[in-house]
Design a protein around this motif. Sequence first.
Motif, PDB file in Angstrom:
ATOM      1  N   GLN A   1       0.830  -1.201   0.000  1.00  0.00           N
ATOM      2  CA  GLN A   1       0.000   0.000   0.000  1.00  0.00           C
ATOM      3  C   GLN A   1       0.868   1.254   0.000  1.00  0.00           C
ATOM      4  OE1 GLN A   1      -3.116   0.224  -0.462  1.00  0.00           O
ATOM      5  NE2 GLN A   1      -3.446   2.396  -0.051  1.00  0.00           N
ATOM      6  N   GLU A   2       1.942   1.232   0.801  1.00  0.00           N
ATOM      7  CA  GLU A   2       2.857   2.375   0.828  1.00  0.00           C
ATOM      8  C   GLU A   2       3.503   2.588  -0.535  1.00  0.00           C
ATOM      9  OE1 GLU A   2       5.580   1.514   3.922  1.00  0.00           O
ATOM     10  OE2 GLU A   2       4.182   1.991   5.560  1.00  0.00           O
ATOM     11  N   GLU A   3       3.842   1.480  -1.217  1.00  0.00           N
ATOM     12  CA  GLU A   3       4.427   1.596  -2.551  1.00  0.00           C
ATOM     13  C   GLU A   3       3.426   2.192  -3.531  1.00  0.00           C
ATOM     14  OE1 GLU A   3       7.214   1.294  -5.659  1.00  0.00           O
ATOM     15  OE2 GLU A   3       7.373   1.325  -3.468  1.00  0.00           O
ATOM     16  N   ARG A   4       2.151   1.734  -3.430  1.00  0.00           N
ATOM     17  CA  ARG A   4       1.117   2.312  -4.295  1.00  0.00           C
ATOM     18  C   ARG A   4       0.930   3.795  -4.009  1.00  0.00           C
ATOM     19  NH1 ARG A   4      -1.444  -2.818  -3.559  1.00  0.00           N
ATOM     20  NH2 ARG A   4      -2.547  -2.053  -1.716  1.00  0.00           N
ATOM     21  N   GLU A   5       0.944   4.149  -2.714  1.00  0.00           N
ATOM     22  CA  GLU A   5       0.801   5.564  -2.360  1.00  0.00           C
ATOM     23  C   GLU A   5       1.983   6.375  -2.873  1.00  0.00           C
ATOM     24  OE1 GLU A   5       0.338   5.656   1.840  1.00  0.00           O
ATOM     25  OE2 GLU A   5      -1.700   4.828   1.821  1.00  0.00           O
ATOM     26  N   ARG A   6       3.197   5.779  -2.785  1.00  0.00           N
ATOM     27  CA  ARG A   6       4.379   6.485  -3.279  1.00  0.00           C
ATOM     28  C   ARG A   6       4.281   6.717  -4.785  1.00  0.00           C
ATOM     29  NH1 ARG A   6       8.912   5.484  -5.812  1.00  0.00           N
ATOM     30  NH2 ARG A   6       8.433   3.262  -6.010  1.00  0.00           N
ATOM     31  N   LEU A   7       3.871   5.654  -5.514  1.00  0.00           N
ATOM     32  CA  LEU A   7       3.728   5.796  -6.964  1.00  0.00           C
ATOM     33  C   LEU A   7       2.632   6.796  -7.313  1.00  0.00           C
ATOM     34  CD1 LEU A   7       4.060   2.048  -8.066  1.00  0.00           C
ATOM     35  CD2 LEU A   7       5.777   3.858  -8.272  1.00  0.00           C
ATOM     36  N   ALA A   8       1.521   6.735  -6.551  1.00  0.00           N
ATOM     37  CA  ALA A   8       0.436   7.692  -6.799  1.00  0.00           C
ATOM     38  C   ALA A   8       0.908   9.115  -6.528  1.00  0.00           C
ATOM     39  CB  ALA A   8      -0.772   7.360  -5.919  1.00  0.00           C
ATOM     40  N   SER A   9       1.714   9.278  -5.452  1.00  0.00           N
ATOM     41  CA  SER A   9       2.245  10.609  -5.139  1.00  0.00           C
ATOM     42  C   SER A   9       3.183  11.090  -6.235  1.00  0.00           C
ATOM     43  CB  SER A   9       2.980  10.568  -3.799  1.00  0.00           C
ATOM     44  OG  SER A   9       3.555  11.817  -3.498  1.00  0.00           O
ATOM     45  N   GLU A  10       4.019  10.168  -6.752  1.00  0.00           N
ATOM     46  CA  GLU A  10       4.924  10.549  -7.840  1.00  0.00           C
ATOM     47  C   GLU A  10       4.142  10.940  -9.085  1.00  0.00           C
ATOM     48  OE1 GLU A  10       7.542   7.283  -8.410  1.00  0.00           O
ATOM     49  OE2 GLU A  10       8.777   7.719  -6.636  1.00  0.00           O
ATOM     50  N   ARG A  11       3.069  10.164  -9.382  1.00  0.00           N
ATOM     51  CA  ARG A  11       2.253  10.518 -10.548  1.00  0.00           C
ATOM     52  C   ARG A  11       1.583  11.870 -10.352  1.00  0.00           C
ATOM     53  NH1 ARG A  11       1.025   4.899 -10.360  1.00  0.00           N
ATOM     54  NH2 ARG A  11      -0.868   5.322  -9.157  1.00  0.00           N
ATOM     55  N   GLU A  12       1.111  12.111  -9.126  1.00  0.00           N
ATOM     56  CA  GLU A  12       0.474  13.396  -8.838  1.00  0.00           C
ATOM     57  C   GLU A  12       1.481  14.536  -8.965  1.00  0.00           C
ATOM     58  OE1 GLU A  12      -2.614  15.945  -8.012  1.00  0.00           O
ATOM     59  OE2 GLU A  12      -2.669  13.786  -8.404  1.00  0.00           O
ATOM     60  N   ASP A  13       2.705  14.294  -8.449  1.00  0.00           N
ATOM     61  CA  ASP A  13       3.752  15.320  -8.577  1.00  0.00           C
ATOM     62  C   ASP A  13       4.076  15.584 -10.044  1.00  0.00           C
ATOM     63  OD1 ASP A  13       3.873  15.519  -5.855  1.00  0.00           O
ATOM     64  OD2 ASP A  13       5.629  14.218  -5.630  1.00  0.00           O
ATOM     65  N   GLU A  14       4.124  14.495 -10.834  1.00  0.00           N
ATOM     66  CA  GLU A  14       4.412  14.652 -12.260  1.00  0.00           C
ATOM     67  C   GLU A  14       3.297  15.432 -12.949  1.00  0.00           C
ATOM     68  OE1 GLU A  14       6.394  14.438 -15.849  1.00  0.00           O
ATOM     69  OE2 GLU A  14       7.084  14.046 -13.795  1.00  0.00           O
ATOM     70  N   ARG A  15       2.031  15.112 -12.576  1.00  0.00           N
ATOM     71  CA  ARG A  15       0.912  15.872 -13.147  1.00  0.00           C
ATOM     72  C   ARG A  15       0.999  17.341 -12.754  1.00  0.00           C
ATOM     73  NH1 ARG A  15      -2.148  11.090 -12.047  1.00  0.00           N
ATOM     74  NH2 ARG A  15      -2.716  11.879  -9.985  1.00  0.00           N
TER      75      ARG A  15
END
Length: 243
Positions: free
Chosen positions: A141-155
């Motif tokens: 879950q933490e990895e998914r949140e990290r990836l989601a955060s990275e995608r959000e940062d990229e957006r």
Amino acid sequence: MGSEDGVFKWTDANTADLIAWRASNNSLFTGRRNAAIKAFELYVKEKQLAGKVTPAWVRKKWENLKQKYKDLKSLSMVGGNTSVATWKWYAVMDGALSSETSLNHFITPVQVSSSAQDAPPIKQRKEEDWLTAVREMEKRQEERERLASEREDERDRRAAAREEERDRRAAEREDVRERQTSEREERREREMLSRQERWEKDMLAREERLERDYREREERREREAAAREERLFKLLETFMANK
């Protein structure tokens, strides 16, 4: 587990431990009257939480987790809900409550000793397996949140870049408009000056022409007057001579 100023502070580790214990002790929750509260009394005793939390409080904590999981699951089934991806306990609760989820999906099998005396009690092994599964699901879950955060940062970065590009283009268009406006103003000013110069030249030429015409008329009148006087003198001389 820690406390602050004598008040017990429930941590994420406590939550993970509760979920693992509840999943591995499902047989205690028979649905009979007071079965759940007695089971949570056992949990408080086993985890040495007596005097820190009550069985009723632990039960409420579990019910809140379960209710939130059910709410999010229902929302995700009828149209999707981003809260599913952001709630850190969703995958863990899904593993604990879903009969379709196997522990082997989350934990790495270990070599079991052939000696029954070396193996821990079945209940303890089951709880340890669930705790391992919970921790593994937490990591995922933490990895998914990290990836989601990275995608959000990229957006966000892309949106900021697009906004910056729009601002730059708007500034360029504004500069072009200002330059064109300035050029039009300068052109109008030059045209006005040119018209003013032409008007002044025309006026000067007209005045010169009028002055020249006036002088010519005056000279012509003077010549005509002189000619008349000369004829008059001649007539007078002729008259006097004949007399």
